[in-house]
Scaffold this motif. Structure first.
Motif, PDB file in Angstrom:
ATOM      1  N   ASP A  38      48.506 112.109  59.161  1.00  0.00           N
ATOM      2  CA  ASP A  38      48.913 110.982  58.329  1.00  0.00           C
ATOM      3  C   ASP A  38      48.131 111.089  57.027  1.00  0.00           C
ATOM      4  O   ASP A  38      46.990 110.655  56.940  1.00  0.00           O
ATOM      5  CB  ASP A  38      48.593 109.691  59.082  1.00  0.00           C
ATOM      6  N   ALA A  39      48.790 111.686  56.031  1.00  0.00           N
ATOM      7  CA  ALA A  39      48.067 112.012  54.799  1.00  0.00           C
ATOM      8  C   ALA A  39      48.126 110.876  53.778  1.00  0.00           C
ATOM      9  O   ALA A  39      47.675 111.033  52.660  1.00  0.00           O
ATOM     10  CB  ALA A  39      48.638 113.291  54.204  1.00  0.00           C
ATOM     11  N   THR A  40      48.660 109.719  54.171  1.00  0.00           N
ATOM     12  CA  THR A  40      48.772 108.630  53.188  1.00  0.00           C
ATOM     13  C   THR A  40      47.386 108.061  52.869  1.00  0.00           C
ATOM     14  O   THR A  40      46.444 108.214  53.641  1.00  0.00           O
ATOM     15  CB  THR A  40      49.646 107.486  53.758  1.00  0.00           C
ATOM     16  N   ALA A  41      47.303 107.379  51.724  1.00  0.00           N
ATOM     17  CA  ALA A  41      46.038 106.717  51.375  1.00  0.00           C
ATOM     18  C   ALA A  41      45.793 105.657  52.441  1.00  0.00           C
ATOM     19  O   ALA A  41      46.735 105.016  52.917  1.00  0.00           O
ATOM     20  CB  ALA A  41      46.169 106.057  50.008  1.00  0.00           C
ATOM     21  N   ASP A  42      44.533 105.457  52.845  1.00  0.00           N
ATOM     22  CA  ASP A  42      44.180 104.535  53.940  1.00  0.00           C
ATOM     23  C   ASP A  42      44.701 105.018  55.283  1.00  0.00           C
ATOM     24  O   ASP A  42      44.671 104.277  56.264  1.00  0.00           O
ATOM     25  CB  ASP A  42      44.784 103.122  53.745  1.00  0.00           C
ATOM     26  N   GLY A  43      45.216 106.229  55.338  1.00  0.00           N
ATOM     27  CA  GLY A  43      45.856 106.707  56.576  1.00  0.00           C
ATOM     28  C   GLY A  43      44.841 107.234  57.574  1.00  0.00           C
ATOM     29  O   GLY A  43      43.629 107.114  57.403  1.00  0.00           O
TER      30      GLY A  43
ATOM     31  N   GLY B 275      42.462 109.924  54.517  1.00  0.00           N
ATOM     32  CA  GLY B 275      42.898 108.664  53.911  1.00  0.00           C
ATOM     33  C   GLY B 275      41.845 108.014  53.043  1.00  0.00           C
ATOM     34  O   GLY B 275      41.977 106.837  52.691  1.00  0.00           O
TER      35      GLY B 275
ATOM     36  N   GLU C   3      51.866 109.693  63.672  1.00  0.00           N
ATOM     37  CA  GLU C   3      51.619 109.010  62.400  1.00  0.00           C
ATOM     38  C   GLU C   3      51.970 107.515  62.472  1.00  0.00           C
ATOM     39  O   GLU C   3      51.523 106.730  61.650  1.00  0.00           O
ATOM     40  CB  GLU C   3      52.448 109.647  61.264  1.00  0.00           C
TER      41      GLU C   3
END
Ligand code: PMP
Length: 993
Positions: free
Chosen positions: A447-452, A506, A526
């Motif tokens: 899960d490469a999202t910010a805050d992930g 994240g 994810e």
């Protein structure tokens, strides 16, 4: 000859019912339906049953409407009008000479669910309540024609052959799969369930809503059928989901509301998900059949099928275990059936689990992060959790730990999800993460999202376990995951991956997020739900319990779980016996207290006017310190020498008359009274007990027996033979009233009479129990000389006199430390409770030493908790605070202030009949008429409710529930009392006129 249907209807309506009016045709699958508006404006629904409808089906519908009219006259259902000759179903021949059955019912106002502008969770709940009540009424309804028919879900298996009629190959495949699952899984599990008659078609065109979106009617009893009751819900749920943005969100309140009125069995809850899908499949097959039968209608049928298909697709796209858990939970069951077995297995096998990080995770090294709604006093508006974490982390020496169930609401304001479902362990990037127990790789993700989450692994564990469960690991180095593929076996202690760097996960400081899952609620790693909305905490606690079960960290790694009041009430009803009642129409959830103030979960503050337990103020710091300090040092029992016990007994006796020098410490007022009873019997050899009418002395069996308030009240078994009930001296509405001479001795004459009666029967009095001010009797002050006269008589007959100071002791009356002192008597035994420990469970008995000696007859008295060092410390602190804060003087002054205030209110509020009390133990008796003294109990109830809204907690007391009870903590201030008086004035103006 042909006759237009409306012409026929006009004729039929007139001939059969003598009714004329304007007829508007309404849609109907088989029958002809009309809205009738009569000349007088009256509106009706007129139904001409299809000619080919079996007569017994029409009769069934009429019979059910009549049954419901009797059983549930208040439900918004059509009510039947009889024909001119009293028939429920008049019959008239149509132009073709076919007998047509006719039905006239009331017209129900509302907009159908499909067309309603306003429909929300409240609408769904109102439907749930209606269906539950309907189904309960139908449980004893039987009719031979309620036999299964094509639409009945219970017979869905037989539709399998017709699935091929569905033309679209994808729809065909899905319907076949759903029916196959129904036949294989659902039917065997429901097979043994009882069947009953249900409405069977609470679809979105049969449910009417009013302008507020509440259900205002349920129509069309054409699909009534005897089947599994849960099918009622399956049908309703299936149609609520049609067109809903979040199908489960609209179904949940339906189930919750239904289950609250008519419990839903666990197996039914379990199968609802499949039953809903089955309903869609049935609908598809039936539509396919019809479009083959009536090709002209095919296009129309297919349009409505598109909606069904969309809803079905949306529901099938949900993660099944999560949807099932959510529905089970909404039905009032544990979200995951296997949870119990998983918990139990982990409890027994946890000692075999290996460490997750190769680090010393001990009490000495672990540091619980000071974050979360319950801990972080420095959180500022606008700051995010990540920012706050960055502020806090550098100051921590040791291994920071983020708690399970931590509520992040003070940060990330406005976010819906705030409750953390995992434990976070902060350690350097590159630290190995090891499998604590064997399993296999279930999901791998990044899960490469910010805050992930960065790299994620989910392990499935089933070797040796009774049910599968899963552990999830987040914030791993994504590169390490390349070596895994789903299904790979993992051994205990195997390195799963290493902790990722901040850049890889994240933006978080390196840490492990570890979560336990009793159901695999995601299809992709994810999508793992790491933080959840607070309103779902009880659902998710059941899915993702505290992962410290896996870790075994020697610290409390979980924040206290806070349920929303509504959810808490449901959970309470599930686990706590119904004999325990709640105050107020909307019960309060109080989370904090200080002084005379209580603070609710929503931050609202209430003045507590009824708590004589937290005597020196809620959570008084000196008492809290004393309890915590002693609890941290030692807690044992009275079989060892301890200073606190002896010191407490000494302090207490110095406050009592010198005659009362023997003390026993117990755990409650009830225990104190029970022991007093034993002492009295041991000392006197008597068996009989005398009490005042309406008295309450405690919850033990022995005390229910001597409490007229209970044994003569609802559910009570009446007065036992050994109990003698003396007249309650009530100077306001009793035999002798205010101002009459010698009221005390004259009321006590009844004690004399009873003593004579019992000795005439050759019985011996053991004890006379009296509260020196009467609580349940209605906050009454005894007339002067009453106890002196009664005590003298009882003693002369050989009995002992017991003063129950549980409510009124410890300086509450202001002028004296004990309320019995206001009567100028010395009892033989005094019992204490409630205020003695300021809320710590504690009680005491003080008696004359010869009574204690008679009790020491060889049988040991042991009370595991009574007199333990912690309780004694609490008791000592209470005595100190009463002395040091001059609380008796405050009780006297505030008592005078309130008494004067209420007396002056009585001048303009005629509902106030009497104002009485001593110090801060007061009663204000409300009457509808000052001459007849008719109790104003309803007004009082309303006042109590409205005062709560105004932020003041009061309650009712007395045999007629018309006495306002006032007994606040002794620390209540002058300003607070003034506020109470001012508010009550306003509320009485509004409520009592
Ligand atoms: N005696 C009296 C007069 C009481 O009011 C009560 C409690 N309301 C008790 C005894 C029993 O005390 P507990 O509930 O602490 O056991």
């Amino acid at each position: 000859m042909t006759e237009h249907p409306t012409d026929f209807a006009v004729r039929a309506l007139h001939e059969a019912f003598g009714l004329q009016g304007r007829l508007e045709p309404l849609p109907g699958e088989h029958d002809l339906n009309f809205k009738v508006t009569a000349a007088d404006g009256g509106r009706y629904l007129f139904k001409i049953h299809a000619a080919d409808l079996a007569p017994e089906r029409a009769e069934l519908q009429a019979a059910i409407l009549r049954h419901l009219e009797h059983q549930a006259p208040d439900l918004p259902l059509p009510r039947l009008f009889l024909g001119r000759e009293g028939q429920a179903l008049p019959v008239i021949d149509d132009a073709q000479g076919r007998a047509r059955r006719l039905r006239l019912t009331t017209w129900l106002d509302g907009t159908t669910w499909v067309e309603a502008r306003r429909r929300d969770a409240g609408s769904a709940a109102s439907l749930g309540r209606l269906l539950a009540r309907l189904d309960r009424c139908l449980a004893d309804f039987h009719h031979p024609a309620a036999a299964p028919y094509a639409w009945d879900l219970a017979g869905a298996a037989s539709l399998s052959e017709d699935v091929m009629l569905i033309v679209d190959p994808e729809r065909h495949r899905v319907a076949a799969e759903v029916l196959q699952r129904f036949t294989a899984d659902v039917v065997p599990r429901l097979a043994g369930r009882p069947k009953q008659v249900i409405h069977g078609d609470a679809n979105d065109r049969n449910v009417l809503l009013d302008a507020d979106g509440m259900v205002s009617g349920l129509i069309d009893f054409g699909d009534v059928v005897e089947t599994w009751r849960v099918n009622e819900l399956a049908v309703a749920a299936a149609y609520l989901a049609v067109g809903a943005a979040d199908p489960i969100a609209i179904i949940r309140p339906l189930l919750q509301a239904y289950g609250a009125e008519a419990p839903i069995a666990e197996v039914e809850a379990d199968l609802l998900f499949d039953l809903i899908l089955t309903r869609y499949a049935v609908s598809m097959v039936m539509a396919a059949r019809q479009s083959r039968q009536f090709p002209g209608n095919a296009a129309y049928l297919l349009v409505s099928q598109d909606d069904v298909w969309r809803a079905m697709t949306a529901i099938r796209a949900l993660n099944r275990p999560l949807a099932v858990a959510t529905l089970r939970h909404a039905c009032g069951h544990e979200p995951v059936a296997a949870r119990r077995a998983i918990d139990a297995w982990i409890l027994r096998n946890g000692h075999d689990f290996g460490p997750v990080l190769p680090l010393a995770l001990t009490r000495e090294t672990l540091r619980i992060l000071p974050l979360g709604a319950d801990r972080d006093t420095a959180a500022r508006p606008g700051i995010s959790y990540a920012e706050r974490l960055a502020e806090v982390l550098p100051g921590i020496d040791g291994m920071p730990l983020g708690r399970y169930a931590e509520d992040r609401a003070p940060y990330d304001r406005g976010r819906a999800r705030t409750i953390h479902l995992a434990i976070d362990l902060y350690a350097p990037a590159g630290t190995a993460v090891q499998a604590p127990l064997p399993g296999r790789i279930a999901l791998i993700g990044n899960d490469a999202t910010a805050d992930g989450f960065g790299g994620i692994l989910v392990l499935e564990h089933e070797a040796g376990t009774p049910h599968r469960f899963w552990t999830a690991y987040g914030h791993l180095a994504p590169a390490d995951l390349a070596k895994w593929k789903a299904g790979d076996p993992v051994g205990r202690g195997d390195t799963l991956a290493h902790l990722g760097t901040t850049a890889e996960n994240g933006g978080w400081p390196p840490h492990l997020h570890i979560q336990l899952l009793t159901a695999l609620t995601v299809d992709r790693a994810e999508d793992l739900m790491g933080v959840l909305p607070p309103e779902d905490v009880d659902l998710w606690e059941g899915i993702s319990p505290n992962p410290n079960a896996i870790l075994g960290l020697p610290v409390n790694a979980a924040a206290p779980i806070a349920h929303r009041p509504g959810a808490l009430r449901r959970l309470r009803a599930r686990w706590i016996g119904a004999a325990l009642s709640l105050s107020y129409e909307t019960p309060l959830k109080i989370v904090r207290g200080a002084g005379a103030t209580l603070i609710a979960e929503d931050g609202r503050r209430y003045l507590d006017l009824v708590n004589n337990v937290c005597h020196v103020g809620h959570c008084h710091p000196r008492v809290v310190e004393a309890i915590a300090g002693q609890a941290a040092r030692l807690n044992t029992n009275t079989r060892y020498l301890h200073d606190n016990l002896v010191e407490y007994a000494h302090r207490l006796t110095t406050l009592l008359p010198p005659e009362l020098s023997s003390v026993f410490l117990v755990n409650s007022g009830s225990e104190a009274n029970d022991l007093a009873l034993r002492l009295a019997r041991a000392y006197t050899g008597g068996t009989e007990v005398m009490v005042l009418d309406h008295a309450y002395h405690g919850n033990l069996s022995s005390l229910i027996d001597i409490s007229p308030y209970k044994f003569d009240g609802p559910g009570g078994a009446g007065r036992p033979r050994h109990v003698w009930v003396a007249e309650m001296p009530d100077l306001y509405r009793g035999r002798i009233r205010y101002g009459e001479a010698e009221a005390g001795p004259r009321y006590a004459e009844r004690v004399t009479t009873l003593l004579r009666d019992l000795s005439g029967l050759d019985r011996r009095i053991a004890a006379f129990f009296a509260e020196p001010l009467l609580g349940c009797g209605g906050q009454l002050v005894l007339p002067e000389g009453y106890l002196a006269a009664a005590f003298a008589e009882v003693r002369a007959a050989g009995g002992v006199c017991i003063a129950d100071e549980v409510q009124v002791g410890f300086g509450r009356v202001g002028s004296h430390f004990w309320a019995f002192e206001t009567q100028g008597v010395v009892p033989d035994i005094v019992t204490m409770g409630k205020p003695i420990g300021n809320g710590h469970p504690m009680g005491a008995v003080a008696c004359r030493p010869e009574i204690a000696a008679a009790f020491a007859n060889g049988m040991e008295y042991f009370n595991t908790f009574g007199g333990n060092p912690v309780s004694a410390a609490a008791g000592l602190a209470v005595l100190d605070v009463i002395r040091d804060e001059r609380l008796m003087a405050n009780a006297a002054a505030r008592g005078e202030q309130l008494t004067a205030g209420f007396k002056s209110l009585a001048e303009c509020h005629r509902v106030i009949g009497d104002v009485r009390g001593l110090g801060l133990f007061m009663g204000v008796e409300l009457v509808r008429d000052r001459d007849t003294l008719e109790p104003a109990d309803r007004a009082l109830k309303a006042i109590v409710e409205v005062m709560k809204e105004e932020g003041v907690l009061l309650s009712s007391e007395g045999p007629h529930h018309n006495v306002l009870k006032i007994k606040p903590p002794l620390v209540i201030s002058e300003a607070e009392c003034a506020t109470v008086l001012e508010k009550i004035d306003g509320v009485m103006k509004r409520v009592a006129g």
